[in-house]
Design a protein around this motif. Structure first.
Motif, PDB file in Angstrom:
ATOM      1  N   ASP A  65      -5.413   0.243  -1.253  1.00 41.20           N
ATOM      2  CA  ASP A  65      -4.004   0.228  -0.870  1.00 41.20           C
ATOM      3  C   ASP A  65      -3.329   1.553  -1.180  1.00 41.20           C
ATOM      4  O   ASP A  65      -3.321   2.001  -2.334  1.00 41.20           O
ATOM      5  CB  ASP A  65      -3.274  -0.885  -1.615  1.00 41.20           C
ATOM      6  N   PRO A 129      -0.374  -4.639  -0.018  1.00 40.29           N
ATOM      7  CA  PRO A 129      -1.258  -5.004   1.103  1.00 40.29           C
ATOM      8  C   PRO A 129      -2.401  -5.953   0.760  1.00 40.29           C
ATOM      9  O   PRO A 129      -2.514  -7.042   1.357  1.00 40.29           O
ATOM     10  CB  PRO A 129      -1.767  -3.644   1.588  1.00 40.29           C
ATOM     11  N   GLN A 133      -1.705 -10.056   1.455  1.00 42.96           N
ATOM     12  CA  GLN A 133      -2.477 -10.569   2.589  1.00 42.96           C
ATOM     13  C   GLN A 133      -3.522 -11.585   2.138  1.00 42.96           C
ATOM     14  O   GLN A 133      -3.740 -12.604   2.803  1.00 42.96           O
ATOM     15  CB  GLN A 133      -3.166  -9.421   3.328  1.00 42.96           C
ATOM     16  N   ARG A 259      -2.449  -6.368  10.688  1.00 38.79           N
ATOM     17  CA  ARG A 259      -1.339  -5.417  10.645  1.00 38.79           C
ATOM     18  C   ARG A 259       0.016  -6.093  10.829  1.00 38.79           C
ATOM     19  O   ARG A 259       0.990  -5.745  10.149  1.00 38.79           O
ATOM     20  CB  ARG A 259      -1.552  -4.354  11.729  1.00 38.79           C
ATOM     21  N   LEU A 262       0.836  -7.750   7.634  1.00 40.57           N
ATOM     22  CA  LEU A 262       1.165  -6.760   6.613  1.00 40.57           C
ATOM     23  C   LEU A 262       2.602  -6.274   6.770  1.00 40.57           C
ATOM     24  O   LEU A 262       3.348  -6.166   5.789  1.00 40.57           O
ATOM     25  CB  LEU A 262       0.193  -5.588   6.683  1.00 40.57           C
TER      26      LEU A 262
END
Length: 308
Positions: A65, A129, A133, A259, A262
């Protein structure tokens, strides 16, 4: 540029500060000037070779990250411009350390990155991230069980990055959450919205039975003892099959980059709808000591490396 490479497999001592060529952005890529990179247990595991698909040939760069600014843009249509603030997750399960985030500059696919709102600083952003997630995707596996709203869920490791996000997201989803906190950290975990907070030393067989367990540590059989027959257990690392078989569905949550998800999660943190925390920051050049601190445990929050 400076980077930190794992020169061999082993403990923190294998991490070496090294002069590396500055990367160039290819088509569809940008070079990110890294300002912050989060240190995860997965980074520590990468240096010992205890990761899915087996050890990575050395040398390699750890680091999933990153948060920073776009330093240059590759040829072709560009989504980002020089100077844009970004945060993202290097899909290390694909790159296997080429690249990794422990560096001053990273050539990143634009698809790995999202825009970083001005309301969120680089250090805090770097904690989002992988942790958020993983939590969201793991709870999606729980949701596949079609549990009714208000169902009970136990989250282990709620003081940690993944467990903390899982606790908040489970509350958002309408679950009744019992969260297991580190000793002395009950107030933080309670502030995440958990309906009940228990100690990390609690006998989990006396909890519940709950409809589902999000085993963020994971503790394996001990956590599974809390789930009802035909319930569901989601773990963040492989755990042994349950004995006896009570019809409990076991799921393994391994991160994959999403994505759109995120961007949503980063936006929620920036807006204050999700909380994250940082225990300590250290310079990138002290990555080996950072790994020692992670191994020692006891950090209430994430450890983030900062890059000049």
């Amino acid at each position: 540029m400076l980077g930190v490479v794992a020169a061999a497999l082993g403990g923190p001592e294998v991490l070496q500060v090294t002069e590396l060529p500055e990367p160039e952005a290819g088509p569809g890529q940008v070079v990110v000037r890294v300002r912050a990179v989060c240190v995860h247990p997965a980074d520590v595991a990468s240096t010992t070779g205890e990761i899915p698909r087996g050890p990575v040939p050395t040398p390699f760069l750890p680091g999933w990250d990153i948060a920073g600014e776009v330093a240059s843009v590759g040829p072709g249509p560009a989504e980002f411009g020089v100077g844009d603030r970004v945060v993202g997750m290097i899909p290390w399960y694909v790159t296997r350390g080429a690249p990794g985030g422990y560096a001053q500059f990273v050539a990143a696919d634009a698809d790995w990155l999202v825009r970083l709102p001005d309301e969120l600083d680089f250090v805090s952003a770097a904690t989002v991230p992988l942790n958020a997630q993983t939590a969201h995707q793991g709870l999606s596996l729980v949701s596949l069980a079609m549990l009714p709203k208000g169902s009970s869920i136990l989250v282990t490791g709620a003081s940690g990055g993944v467990g903390g996000f899982a606790t908040q997201l489970a509350v958002q989803s309408g679950f009744r959450v019992t969260a297991q906190a580190s000793d002395g950290d009950e107030q933080w975990v309670r502030g995440l919205g958990a309906h009940e907070v228990i100690s990390r030393t609690a006998d989990l067989s006396t909890v519940g039975p709950v409809s589902a367990v999000f085993d963020a540590v994971p503790v394996g059989e001990a956590a599974s003892a809390a789930v009802e027959d035909r319930g569901v257990v989601v773990a963040t690392r492989p755990t042994p099959p349950l004995v006896p078989d009570r019809g409990v569905r076991q799921e393994l949550q391994l991160i994959h980059l999403d994505r759109e998800l995120l961007a949503d999660l980063v936006g929620q943190v920036a807006a204050g709808r999700l909380s994250t925390r940082v225990a300590v920051t250290m310079p990138l050049t002290e990555a080996a000591d950072a790994h020692r601190r992670v191994l020692a445990g006891g950090l209430l929050g994430k450890l983030v490396l900062t890059v000049d």
